[in-house]
Design a protein around this motif. Structure first.
Motif, PDB file in Angstrom:
ATOM      1  N   GLY A 235      55.572  30.645  24.880  1.00  0.00           N
ATOM      2  CA  GLY A 235      56.099  30.582  26.233  1.00  0.00           C
ATOM      3  C   GLY A 235      56.257  31.912  26.934  1.00  0.00           C
ATOM      4  O   GLY A 235      57.051  32.024  27.866  1.00  0.00           O
ATOM      5  N   TRP A 236      55.493  32.919  26.551  1.00  0.00           N
ATOM      6  CA  TRP A 236      55.650  34.228  27.170  1.00  0.00           C
ATOM      7  C   TRP A 236      54.743  34.412  28.388  1.00  0.00           C
ATOM      8  O   TRP A 236      55.162  34.960  29.402  1.00  0.00           O
ATOM      9  CB  TRP A 236      55.361  35.322  26.142  1.00  0.00           C
ATOM     10  CG  TRP A 236      55.464  36.714  26.702  1.00  0.00           C
ATOM     11  CD1 TRP A 236      54.439  37.557  27.019  1.00  0.00           C
ATOM     12  CD2 TRP A 236      56.666  37.406  27.056  1.00  0.00           C
ATOM     13  NE1 TRP A 236      54.906  38.731  27.532  1.00  0.00           N
ATOM     14  CE2 TRP A 236      56.285  38.672  27.564  1.00  0.00           C
ATOM     15  CE3 TRP A 236      58.018  37.091  26.993  1.00  0.00           C
ATOM     16  CZ2 TRP A 236      57.209  39.610  27.996  1.00  0.00           C
ATOM     17  CZ3 TRP A 236      58.934  38.036  27.420  1.00  0.00           C
ATOM     18  CH2 TRP A 236      58.533  39.272  27.918  1.00  0.00           C
ATOM     19  N   GLU A 238      52.193  33.563  31.638  1.00  0.00           N
ATOM     20  CA  GLU A 238      52.194  32.656  32.788  1.00  0.00           C
ATOM     21  C   GLU A 238      51.133  31.573  32.629  1.00  0.00           C
ATOM     22  O   GLU A 238      50.126  31.753  31.931  1.00  0.00           O
ATOM     23  CB  GLU A 238      51.928  33.436  34.085  1.00  0.00           C
ATOM     24  CG  GLU A 238      53.046  34.434  34.425  1.00  0.00           C
ATOM     25  CD  GLU A 238      52.764  35.163  35.715  1.00  0.00           C
ATOM     26  OE1 GLU A 238      51.675  34.943  36.290  1.00  0.00           O
ATOM     27  OE2 GLU A 238      53.623  35.952  36.154  1.00  0.00           O
ATOM     28  N   ASP A 243      50.269  29.509  24.870  1.00  0.00           N
ATOM     29  CA  ASP A 243      51.190  28.524  24.308  1.00  0.00           C
ATOM     30  C   ASP A 243      50.526  27.816  23.128  1.00  0.00           C
ATOM     31  O   ASP A 243      49.323  27.552  23.135  1.00  0.00           O
ATOM     32  CB  ASP A 243      51.572  27.488  25.369  1.00  0.00           C
ATOM     33  CG  ASP A 243      52.509  28.069  26.417  1.00  0.00           C
ATOM     34  OD1 ASP A 243      52.854  29.265  26.297  1.00  0.00           O
ATOM     35  OD2 ASP A 243      52.894  27.333  27.344  1.00  0.00           O
ATOM     36  N   LEU A 275      60.214  32.026  24.171  1.00  0.00           N
ATOM     37  CA  LEU A 275      60.609  33.290  24.782  1.00  0.00           C
ATOM     38  C   LEU A 275      61.087  33.125  26.210  1.00  0.00           C
ATOM     39  O   LEU A 275      61.749  34.006  26.751  1.00  0.00           O
ATOM     40  CB  LEU A 275      59.443  34.274  24.724  1.00  0.00           C
ATOM     41  CG  LEU A 275      58.972  34.637  23.316  1.00  0.00           C
ATOM     42  CD1 LEU A 275      57.765  35.561  23.388  1.00  0.00           C
ATOM     43  CD2 LEU A 275      60.077  35.296  22.529  1.00  0.00           C
ATOM     44  N   ASN A 276      60.700  32.045  26.858  1.00  0.00           N
ATOM     45  CA  ASN A 276      61.160  31.760  28.223  1.00  0.00           C
ATOM     46  C   ASN A 276      61.736  30.373  28.290  1.00  0.00           C
ATOM     47  O   ASN A 276      61.300  29.462  27.576  1.00  0.00           O
ATOM     48  CB  ASN A 276      60.000  31.864  29.225  1.00  0.00           C
ATOM     49  CG  ASN A 276      59.561  33.306  29.444  1.00  0.00           C
ATOM     50  OD1 ASN A 276      60.393  34.203  29.386  1.00  0.00           O
ATOM     51  ND2 ASN A 276      58.275  33.526  29.682  1.00  0.00           N
ATOM     52  N   GLU A 277      62.731  30.220  29.161  1.00  0.00           N
ATOM     53  CA  GLU A 277      63.332  28.885  29.318  1.00  0.00           C
ATOM     54  C   GLU A 277      62.450  27.992  30.164  1.00  0.00           C
ATOM     55  O   GLU A 277      61.749  28.464  31.046  1.00  0.00           O
ATOM     56  CB  GLU A 277      64.712  29.010  29.974  1.00  0.00           C
ATOM     57  CG  GLU A 277      65.714  29.773  29.099  1.00  0.00           C
ATOM     58  CD  GLU A 277      67.071  29.831  29.755  1.00  0.00           C
ATOM     59  OE1 GLU A 277      67.200  29.363  30.897  1.00  0.00           O
ATOM     60  OE2 GLU A 277      68.000  30.359  29.128  1.00  0.00           O
TER      61      GLU A 277
END
Length: 277
Positions: A235-236, A238, A243, A275-277
């Motif tokens: 999830g880092w 864009e 993923d 790594l990202n919500e």
């Protein structure tokens, strides 16, 4: 008649007193347990890494008995350590001793980047090579807390905390010649004294400490039965680039044939770390 009775009574009381004294336990000189003392008072030590050059060790600084109660980090009583690896302070007591307590003193002053270590660990050894763990003492005060300077003692006491020996459940002291104190350095860590309390030789109530035998954690209830776990960050990037999906994970956790079909498994679990919500 009264005089005779009084004399008889005095004689009986005298005999009783002699009997009482005769039956009392007699403590021979040298049989008393010695009083515990600070075994490292004024003793030299070795360190895995020297303190920071601006706050050096001024020769046996950790054993000179000088505590700075003003909590002024510029006071020469303090020794400062800056980042890097875990620090080890090792004492050679010269011969086997019975150790009943270890006391360490640290300061925190967050305004100047001085913080408590998360944990102070204490070990003992008979040969200086193989070590057994006495205790891992965690901080009881918040780290990174703002405000004036504070102090904290990280202590181990054999009576209240116990002795991790095998076959000696009532032991209150650890038998050892060497003592090691370690602490993890974040930014700055400041300490000014280490004390090791005990007596000479193998005292009553002392016991040897089992040597640590490091090993990989075994699969069990705590690991969900997983023996080998693959860590994958996710999830880092864009638009979902990078993923992980079931299809692109397979070649990482198994041996596949030319058709991409799993033939054998390298891992039996995957930890996908978002790594990202």
């Amino acid at each position: 008649m009264g005089r005779i009775w009084n004399k008889g009574l005095k004689l009986l009381l005298g005999l009783a007193a002699v009997t009482l004294v005769t039956n009392m336990p007699v403590v021979q000189a040298g049989q008393d347990e010695p009083e515990p003392r600070n075994l490292v008072s004024g003793l030299s030590y070795t360190m895995s890494e020297s303190p920071y050059e601006d706050y050096p060790d001024s020769d046996r600084e950790l054993t000179d008995g000088i505590y700075d109660k003003s909590l002024t980090f510029s006071d020469p009583a303090w020794q400062g350590h800056l980042r890097g690896k875990t620090r080890e302070v090792i004492f050679d007591l010269g011969e086997l001793k019975s150790i009943g307590g270890i006391k360490t003193h640290f300061m925190q002053h967050s305004e100047f980047g001085i913080f408590y270590p998360n944990t102070v660990s204490m070990y003992v050894s008979t040969d200086g090579e193989k070590w057994g763990t006495l205790a891992h003492v965690n901080t009881k005060l918040p780290i990174w807390e703002q405000g004036p300077a504070t102090e904290q003692y990280y202590n181990w006491d054999g009576v209240t905390d116990g002795v991790p020996s095998k076959g000696h459940p009532k032991a209150t002291m650890a038998q050892a010649r060497y003592v090691k104190v370690t602490f993890v350095v974040g930014t700055f860590v400041f300490l000014d004294e280490i004390e090791v309390w005990g007596v000479d030789g193998k005292a009553k109530g002392s016991a040897p400490i089992p040597v640590d035998e490091p090993a990989y954690a075994e699969a069990g209830k705590a690991s969900g039965g997983i023996d080998n776990l693959m860590l994958l960050y996710n999830g880092w990037y864009e638009k979902g680039q990078g993923d992980w999906t079931k299809e692109n994970i397979i070649p990482y956790i198994s041996y596949v044939n030319e058709q991409g079909e799993p033939q054998d498994w390298l891992y039996d679990g995957v930890f996908v770390f978002g790594l990202n919500e």
